[in-house]
Design an enzyme around this catalytic site. Structure first.
Site: not given
Ligand code: LLP
Length: 443
Positions: A339, A372
């Protein structure tokens, strides 16, 4: 820790400092950061570092608070598997009778692995579902397909036809609502790849209802992730509620509204309200526009359930100074927690052992890993107590999108994961070995 003690009292944090009796564990004297009641020094001694640590009780409390915020209205919390898909975490959540939001056949298999009966509470989202994935989901008899394009709609109808099934579906609509978050994780604008433009949805629903193998069941929306202002969620739901009324006039059955996920967490002292109050503000924003519609609400939280319940434990390998720039080289890197490198994300980093010496003297350092690349950092220009080689650091709020985004870059085996519950601890994923990495390869 710099987090507000008032908030902590109301909603206990997963990680907090406690006095630990001297000599009980190798490195513990003074105040030691604990997960529930287990000192992180003990976990490092037993399982090594880097190590992901999660608090069982914290996940349970957060899930309950989230669920309670929606009160008596018909709803199902479908935990978003992508945030943390470890089987140990999924089993814990399945035990709370929750549903799941999956975005791949693999995630669906994970859910089925921990609980076969959970399929009837699974929603399947994602812009690129393959027919093979659709088949698996149809056979498992999931609750809802969130369809993201017209092409996908016909692929789903065809797949259902070959199985002599009818696919329950919602269109994921793109409401064109801006949300203040990192551009990589904002999804609700017209320029994003997600969903179908809300203005075209009515026409598409009409076409979908012409297929014998599709059953229109609801509407879904998801505007992005790490959104801490609840207003955009309300704005998106206003549009969804209007669409639901039109669709019902058109004769469709709209039983479900899937509000997606996206509620942000407090990575950096944003002074968000206490979690119970925060989720209830969110719930009000989501529910208000739906009043009177009598739909069953689906929610897909990920980060807000598991994020603050997890930390990444790492050891300082080396101190180094290049001219006047100070670095702490630690044994966790961008491959373990992506992240900071990918989004420039801030994660609070705290020393595991606090004593009067560490509390008094501070310095500004870059916390970097062994990978790296200059982009391999966990924090830049961070004020930290002066730490020595061998000291332990905890990278907080790493329970969501931490381990799931870990890779083997630089042939680094991925960390182990431990689930702590009160005084007990369970290894839910053993540390990968280099031999594990070779297993898939041939030469
Ligand atoms: N539903 C859908 C359709 C989604 O695309 C996502 C997250 C969620 C639910 C869950 O969202 P949350 O409640 O966790 O915000 N890798 C990124 C976050 C990517 C989120 C993708 N979709 C990070 O590390 O911040």
């Amino acid at each position: 820790m710099s987090r507000s003690p008032a908030n902590s009292a109301a909603f206990p944090p997963a990680f907090s400092y406690r006095e630990v009796r001297k000599g009980l564990f190798r490195r513990s004297s003074g105040t030691v950061l604990c997960c529930d009641e287990v000192p992180l020094t003990q976990l490092a001694d037993r399982f090594g570092t880097p190590l992901y640590i999660y608090s069982n009780s914290s996940i349970v409390r957060r899930m309950r608070a989230f669920d309670d915020a929606f009160g008596k209205i018909g709803h199902t919390v479908c935990y978003s598997v992508k945030a943390n898909s470890s089987l140990g975490i999924l089993r814990l959540i399945a035990g709370m009778r929750c549903g799941f939001d999956v975005v791949s056949g693999g995630e669906l298999e994970r859910v089925l692995q921990v609980d076969r009966r959970a399929a009837r509470k699974v929603v399947f989202s994602g812009v690129g579902k393959t027919k093979a994935e659709m088949r698996t989901a149809l056979k498992a008899k999931i609750l809802l397909f969130n369809v993201e394009s017209e092409s996908e709609l016909w692929a789903l109808a065809e797949t259902a036809a070959t199985l002599k099934e009818t696919a329950p579906m919602a269109l994921r609509v793109n409401p064109d609502v801006p949300a203040d978050t990192h551009p990589y994780i904002s999804t609700g604008l017209r320029k994003h790849k997600f969903g179908v433009p809300i203005a075209e949805a009515r026409e598409l629903y009409a076409r979908a209802s012409g297929s014998r193998h599709l059953r229109v069941a609801g509407i879904s929306v998801h505007i992005g992730s790490q959104i801490t202002d609840v207003a955009p969620f309300g704005a998106a739901m206003e549009r969804v509620a209007d669409l639901a009324r039109f669709l019902r006039e058109d004769g469709h059955r709209i039983d479900y509204v899937d509000a997606g996920g996206g509620l942000g967490i407090d990575y950096q002292n944003l002074s968000l309200p206490d979690y119970s109050e925060y989720v209830s503000l969110y719930a009000q924003a989501v529910m208000r526009p739906l009043r009177g519609l009598k739909v069953h609400l689906l929610l897909e939280p990920g980060r807000s359930i598991v994020g603050p319940a997890g930390a990444l434990l790492t050891s300082v390998l080396y101190r180094k100074t290049n001219d006047s720039k100070k670095f702490l080289v630690v044994d966790a890197a961008m491959n373990d927690l992506l992240r900071p490198s990918l989004y420039g994300a801030y994660h609070e980093i705290v020393p595991v052992v606090m004593n009067s010496r560490s509390a008094a003297r501070r310095e500004s350092v870059d916390v970097v890993g062994p990978v790296c690349e200059t982009g391999d950092f966990l924090a830049r220009d961070r004020e930290l107590p002066i730490l020595g080689e061998g000291d332990l650091l905890a990278i907080l709020d790493a329970g969501a999108y931490g381990m799931v985004q870990a890779s083997n870059y630089n042939t680094r085996p991925r960390p182990a994961e431990v689930l702590v519950n009160g005084r007990s601890m369970k290894l839910i994923r053993r540390r990968e070995s280099v031999a594990d990495l070779f297993r898939q390869e041939s030469f």
